[in-house]
Design an enzyme around this catalytic site. Structure first.
Site, PDB file in Angstrom:
ATOM      1  N   ASP A  24       0.814  -1.220   0.000  1.00  0.00           N
ATOM      2  CA  ASP A  24       0.000   0.000   0.000  1.00  0.00           C
ATOM      3  C   ASP A  24       0.841   1.260   0.000  1.00  0.00           C
ATOM      4  OD1 ASP A  24      -2.703  -0.644  -0.007  1.00  0.00           O
ATOM      5  OD2 ASP A  24      -2.743  -1.079   2.130  1.00  0.00           O
TER       6      ASP A  24
HETATM    7  C1  GLC Z   1      -1.567  -3.889   5.343  1.00  0.00           C
HETATM    8  C2  GLC Z   1      -2.777  -3.878   4.441  1.00  0.00           C
HETATM    9  C3  GLC Z   1      -2.566  -4.777   3.244  1.00  0.00           C
HETATM   10  C4  GLC Z   1      -1.289  -4.448   2.544  1.00  0.00           C
HETATM   11  C5  GLC Z   1      -0.125  -4.437   3.516  1.00  0.00           C
HETATM   12  C6  GLC Z   1       1.143  -3.964   2.863  1.00  0.00           C
HETATM   13  O1  GLC Z   1      -1.428  -5.111   5.927  1.00  0.00           O
HETATM   14  O2  GLC Z   1      -3.927  -4.301   5.140  1.00  0.00           O
HETATM   15  O3  GLC Z   1      -3.639  -4.684   2.346  1.00  0.00           O
HETATM   16  O4  GLC Z   1      -1.078  -5.388   1.533  1.00  0.00           O
HETATM   17  O5  GLC Z   1      -0.416  -3.583   4.590  1.00  0.00           O
HETATM   18  O6  GLC Z   1       1.111  -2.603   2.587  1.00  0.00           O
HETATM   19  C1  GLC Z   2      -1.261  -0.576   5.212  1.00  0.00           C
HETATM   20  C2  GLC Z   2       0.148  -0.323   5.579  1.00  0.00           C
HETATM   21  C3  GLC Z   2       0.307   1.000   6.264  1.00  0.00           C
HETATM   22  C4  GLC Z   2      -0.392   2.088   5.492  1.00  0.00           C
HETATM   23  C5  GLC Z   2      -1.826   1.727   5.267  1.00  0.00           C
HETATM   24  C6  GLC Z   2      -2.560   2.758   4.479  1.00  0.00           C
HETATM   25  O1  GLC Z   2      -1.916  -0.890   6.381  1.00  0.00           O
HETATM   26  O2  GLC Z   2       0.613  -1.325   6.434  1.00  0.00           O
HETATM   27  O3  GLC Z   2       1.654   1.267   6.422  1.00  0.00           O
HETATM   28  O4  GLC Z   2      -0.294   3.294   6.158  1.00  0.00           O
HETATM   29  O5  GLC Z   2      -1.890   0.509   4.599  1.00  0.00           O
HETATM   30  O6  GLC Z   2      -3.893   2.425   4.330  1.00  0.00           O
END
Ligand code: GLC
Ligand code: GLC
Length: 819
Positions: A487
Site C-alpha cells: 500500500d
Molecule cells: C496492510 C494492508 C494490506 C497491505 C499491507 C502492505 O497489511 O492491510 O492490504 O497489503 O499492509 O502494505
Molecule cells: C497498510 C500499511 C500501512 C499504510 C496503510 C494505508 O496498512 O501497512 O503502512 O499506512 O496501509 O492504508
C-alpha cells in the site's frame, strides 16, 4: 523472558503476570457481537461494525495503557479494601493472578487477602451479549462481607463521532433504569432502533449511570468514590458520560463460593414496537428482559462455554498435526486457525492497533484471509466470496475496501489499487480446490452492488484478468495505479503536503509506473483462471489465459530481472525500483516469493538465485525485511514507503505477511531446512522466550517486526489483524507439511527438514478424513534422494496426489516414506 505459557491441552495461553509489555488480547464473539478483551479485562465491544455500533468506550494511546473496558471491583466491606481481579485500573497488588485466553473466551483469576475470584468472559453462540461470570470464594477462616461492582462506560454508538463531536454528545446521552437493569438509550428517542443494557444476576444493591457520580469529580477509574465509600447514589445521567455501574453485596461463609454474573448486551426492536406503551417515550424492554432473565440463571455460562469449546474442537478437527515441534503443532492445530477466524471476521478493523473507526473490509485483505482457511468454514467462505465479488466494479477493478454493515464499496478510499482483482481469483481458486463446489461459479453476482447487473461469478474472474491486461505499461508489465500489495509504494502520487493520504491523494497524470510484483501475481492468478475455465469446458477462455501467462512471463523475463533478483517496479518515469542501480531499496522481498509461487524463473534458475539473494541480503534472525537498504530520507517519487523511519513498517520492516512467500519459495526450490527456518523465525510461539523483545502476544502473528535498521529490531507491532495469519497457514500446512487441496484430490508432498523423522496429520477433505503418516527412511529398499513413496490404504500409488475416493468413504490412510 516469558509472561506466561501455553496450555496446549486446553488450547489456552496462560498469562501469569498482569503487566505484560503491551495489552495481550483475545477476541470474544464470531457472529454479530464482538469484544476485544485484554489480560486486564480492558478493551471494547460492538455489534457488527466496530465504528458505527460501538457499545463501550475505549481510549487508544492512553496513559496508563489499557485502562478502559470491563470494570470489575471487589470490595471488602469490613475493611474497605478494594481491588480489581484484572489488576487494572486500581493496580492494587494481587496475591496471585492468571489470565487464560482460550478460543472465544477468557478467564481471569485472582486472589487478594483470602478472597478469590475467577471471571469467565464470553459471548455465547447465537447471542448479542457478553457475559462476565465471576465466581467469588471466601478462603478465609471467617465470614466475608463483600461488594462487587461491575461498570461500563457507554460509547454513544458511532465511535468516531463519540470521540470528536462533544458539542453535541455531551448533551445527548440518555439512560433508562428498570428492575435493576441499566439501559443505554442514547438516540433511541429518535432514529435508532437499538439500545445496550447492563445487568447483574444477583439483586442490585445500588447503581450509578452518571460517570461523575460513580467516580467523583476529577477522579479516575482507579479510585471511584462509590467503590471507596461502598455505596451508590442511584444517579441518572443527563448528557455527559453515561455509564452502567451496578453494586451487589454478598456474605460468604468460610470456604463458600458464589457466582455473580454481569451481562452487557445489545437489543434491537422493530420500528413499530420501540416504545411501551406505544406512543409513550418509555423504551420497550420486553425483548431484552427475556434475554436478561435467561442470563440471570446460574449454570448458563458453563453450558455456553462447553458449546463454544465443542464448536472449536469440531472446526479444528479439519486439520490436526503431530510433528514433534511444539511451535509448529500449537500454531497449526490451534492458534493460527483461530487468528484466521479473527481476521476473517474483522479484516483490519478493530485491534489494539486498528481503532475500529478507520478501515472497512479490504478487498485484497479479505480475499487473502480465506487462503489456507476455507477448510475451517467452507459455507462462510462461500458467502464471503460472493459478498466481495458483488462490490467489484464493471471494469474488473475494485473498491479497495467495503463496509461490513452495508456490504458496499467504500467511496472514501475508492479504487485504483491495481493488484486488487487478482486476489479474488486466488480466493475463488482456493475455495474450489477445497470444496469442489463448481456451482459457485454460476452464482449471479452484481457489479458495484447495482441491482440488475448480475452476471455469473465466473464472469467476475474473467474481468479480473481483463483488468490487468487492459492496463499494461511500456514494458508490457501491469500499471501499478495507486499501489499494489504494498500500500505504501505510491509511484504516482508525488505528495508534498503534510498529512495528505498517500492512498487517496490525486495521482499525477501521464505516469507509466509498472509493478513487477503484479506481473507475478497475475501469472499466478491467470494460471488459476485457466484451470477454472478448463474445468467448465470453456477452452477458448482457458487458452486466452494460457496466452496471457506466456506473454506476461516473457515481459517479466525481459524487464523484470535485475541480474540477481527480480526488480520491484518501474516508477512514474520508467526508472527501475528494487534494482542494483538504485542507491536505496535495491532488493525487495515481494517479487522474489511471488515469482516462485507463480512458477516464473524456475526452469532457468533465476528464481533460485533470487531466493538466495533474499537470504543473503534481507534475512535477519527475526525474519526477512521488506527491502534493503532502507530509505533514509523521503522520496517524493516513491511515496509512503519512504515516510516511515528506517526499519519500521513498509520501510524495511519485517513485514511478516511476505515471509511465507519465501517459505513457499524455499519449498518449491527444494530447500526444506530453509523453509522451516524462516517459519520459526517469525512463529510467535518460537519467539515466546524473547517476549520482552517481541512484546506482542506470543500466540498470534503480528503484521510487523522492526527490521534491522530500527533501534528496536525484533519488536513486533500490529498483532492479530494481518494477512500473515492466512499466509503462514498456507506455507506451513500446504507447502512445508505439504497437505494441499487440489481440484482432483488431496496432494500430500511434505518438504520437511532432515532432522525431522516424520509427522502425523489428520485432514478432513470433501467429506473424507485422511489419516496421514509421514516417515523418513524406507521399508522397501533404498530410494533416491528426494524421492517419495506414497501408499494409500495399503496400495502404493504413483505421484503424490491422492485421488478422490468413492463418495461417502469415511477414511483414507496415507503413508508417505521420504528418502
Ligand atoms: C496492510 C494492508 C494490506 C497491505 C499491507 C502492505 O497489511 O492491510 O492490504 O497489503 O499492509 O502494505
Ligand atoms: C497498510 C500499511 C500501512 C499504510 C496503510 C494505508 O496498512 O501497512 O503502512 O499506512 O496501509 O492504508
Amino acid at each position: 523472558m516469558r509472561y506466561g505459557h501455553f496450555d496446549d491441552e486446553e488450547r489456552e495461553y496462560v498469562i501469569t503476570r498482569p503487566d505484560t509489555p503491551l495489552p495481550w488480547i483475545n477476541y470474544l464473539g464470531s457472529e454479530d457481537y464482538f469484544a476485544l478483551v485484554s489480560n486486564t479485562a480492558g478493551g471494547y465491544s460492538f455489534y457488527r461494525d466496530a465504528r458505527l455500533r460501538r457499545l463501550i468506550r475505549y481510549r487508544y494511546n492512553n496513559a496508563p495503557l489499557d485502562v478502559g473496558g470491563r470494570f470489575l471491583y471487589v470490595r471488602d466491606d469490613d475493611s474497605g479494601d478494594y481491588w480489581n481481579p484484572g489488576w487494572q485500573p486500581t493496580q492494587r497488588e494481587l496475591d496471585d493472578y492468571t489470565c487464560r485466553h482460550g478460543l472465544g473466551y477468557t478467564v481471569i483469576a485472582a486472589g487478594r487477602g483470602g478472597i478469590r475470584t475467577e471471571t469467565l468472559y464470553l459471548v455465547p453462540p447465537g447471542e448479542t451479549l457478553e457475559v462476565w461470570r465471576t465466581r467469588v470464594t471466601n478462603e478465609r477462616s471467617v465470614p466475608a462481607r463483600l461488594s462487587l461492582f461491575g461498570a461500563v462506560e457507554f460509547c454513544l454508538w458511532d465511535a468516531q463521532d463519540d470521540a470528536t463531536n462533544f458539542q453535541r454528545n455531551l448533551s445527548t446521552g440518555e439512560v433508562h433504569v428498570e428492575d435493576g437493569v441499566v439501559y443505554h438509550v442514547t438516540e433511541y428517542r429518535e432514529r435508532r432502533d437499538h439500545f445496550a443494557w447492563f445487568a447483574c444476576s444477583t439483586p442490585m444493591q445500588g447503581f450509578e449511570t452518571s460517570r461523575e457520580a460513580f467516580l467523583g469529580a476529577y477522579r479516575g477509574w482507579e479510585r471511584p468514590i462509590a467503590v471507596e465509600g461502598g455505596a451508590m447514589s442511584g444517579s441518572i445521567a443527563n448528557g455527559w458520560q453515561p455509564v452502567g455501574a451496578l453494586q451487589t453485596t454478598l456474605v460468604l461463609e468460610p470456604g463458600e463460593s458464589r457466582d455473580v454474573t454481569f451481562v452487557l448486551g445489545y437489543t434491537e426492536n422493530p420500528a413499530d414496537r420501540k416504545f411501551d406503551p406505544p406512543g409513550s417515550r418509555r423504551p420497550n424492554t420486553s425483548g431484552a428482559r427475556a434475554v436478561i432473565d435467561r442470563y440471570r440463571q446460574t449454570g448458563r455460562a458453563d453450558a455456553d462455554l462447553a458449546a463454544l469449546r465443542a464448536g472449536w474442537e469440531e472446526r479444528l478437527r479439519s486439520l490436526q498435526v503431530a510433528t514433534g515441534d511444539p511451535h509448529v503443532d500449537r500454531m497449526v492445530n490451534t492458534w493460527n486457525p483461530y487468528q484466521c477466524m479473527v481476521t476473517f471476521n474483522l479484516s483490519r478493523s478493530a485491534s489494539m492497533f486498528e481503532s475500529g473507526i478507520g478501515r472497512g473490509m479490504g478487498f485484497r485483505d479479505s480475499n487473502q484471509d480465506l487462503l489456507g482457511f476455507v477448510h475451517v468454514i467452507p459455507e462462510r467462505a462461500r458467502a464471503r466470496i460472493l459478498d466481495i465479488a458483488a462490490t467489484q466494479l464493471p471494469d474488473g477493478g475494485a473498491y479497495h475496501q467495503y463496509q461490513p454493515l452495508t456490504k458496499r464499496g467504500n467511496d472514501d478510499i475508492g479504487a485504483g489499487f491495481n493488484d486488487d482483482p487478482a486476489w479474488l481469483v486466488l480466493a475463488v481458486a482456493a475455495y474450489l480446490k477445497e470444496t469442489g463446489d463448481l456451482a459457485i461459479l454460476d452464482e449471479p453476482v452484481t457489479w458495484d452492488n447495482a441491482e440488475g447487473s448480475e452476471t455469473p461469478l465466473h464472469d467476475h474472474l474473467r474481468r479480473s484478468i481483463d483488468f490487468t491486461l487492459d492496463r499494461l505499461g511500456p514494458h508490457g508489465l501491469p500499471l501499478i495505479g495507486r499501489a499494489d500489495w504494498n500500500d505504501c509504494l505510491n509511484l504516482n502520487v508525488f505528495s508534498d503536503q503534510p498529512g495528505e493520504s498517500f492512498q487517496t491523494a490525486p495521482n499525477r497524470p501521464g505516469g507509466v509506473a509498472e509493478s513487477v510484483f503484479i506481473a507475478g501475481l497475475f501469472v499466478l492468478a491467470a494460471r488459476e483462471a485457466e484451470a477454472i475455465a478448463h474445468l467448465r469446458g470453456e477452452e477458448a477462455e482457458a487458452s486466452r489465459c494460457r496466452d496471457a501467462v506466456a506473454t506476461m512471463t516473457a515481459a517479466i523475463e525481459a524487464h523484470g530481472w535485475d541480474g540477481a533478483w527480480y526488480r520491484r517496479a518501474y516508477d512514474h518515469v520508467g526508472t527501475p525500483v528494487g534494482s542494483a542501480s538504485n542507491e536505496e531499496g535495491q532488493i525487495y522481498i515481494e517479487p522474489q516469493g511471488m515469482m516462485a509461487m507463480a512458477g516464473v524463473g524456475l526452469a532457468d534458475g533465476r528464481t533460485r538465485t533470487a531466493i538466495a539473494s533474499v537470504r543473503e541480503r534481507l534475512a535477519t534472525p527475526h525474519g526477512i525485511v521488506l527491502h534493503q537498504p532502507a530509505y533514509a530520507s523521503y522520496h517524493l517519487e516513491l511515496g509512503e514507503i519512504s515516510s516511515y523511519p528506517p526499519g519500521y513498517k513498509e520501510n524495511a520492516g519485517i513485514f511478516c505477511h511476505t515471509n511465507p512467500w519465501l517459505m513457499i519459495g524455499e519449498v518449491i526450490t527444494g530447500n526444506a531446512e530453509g523453509a522451516l527456518d524462516y517459519y520459526l523465525r517469525i512463529n510467535p510461539s518460537a519467539r515466546e522466550a524473547i517476549s520482552d523483545v517481541h512484546r506482542c502476544e506470543p500466540y498470534v502473528y503480528a503484521q510487523m517486526i522492526a527490521g534491522r535498521d530500527a533501534p528496536t529490531h525484533g519488536e513486533a507491532k500490529n498483532s492479530w489483524l494481518t494477512g500473515t495469519a492466512a499466509w503462514n497457514m498456507v506455507a506451513i500446512s500446504q507447502w512445508i507439511l505439504g497437505i494441499r487441496p487440489e481440484q482432483d484430490g488431496l496432494r500430500v508432498e511434505p518438504v520437511i527438514p532432515g532432522y525431522w523423522t516424520g509427522f502425523r496429520a489428520t485432514r478432513q477433505f470433501r467429506g473424507t478424513t485422511y489419516e496421514i503418516e509421514v516417515a523418513r527412511g524406507t521399508r522397501r529398499g533404498p530410494a533416491a534422494t528426494g524421492s517419495v513413496e506414497v501408499v494409500v490404504d495399503g496400495r502404493p500409488i504413483d505421484g503424490t496426489l491422492i485421488p478422490l475416493p468413492q463418495p461417502g468413504t469415511p477414511r483414507v490412510r496415507v503413508e508417505i516414506r521420504l528418502a
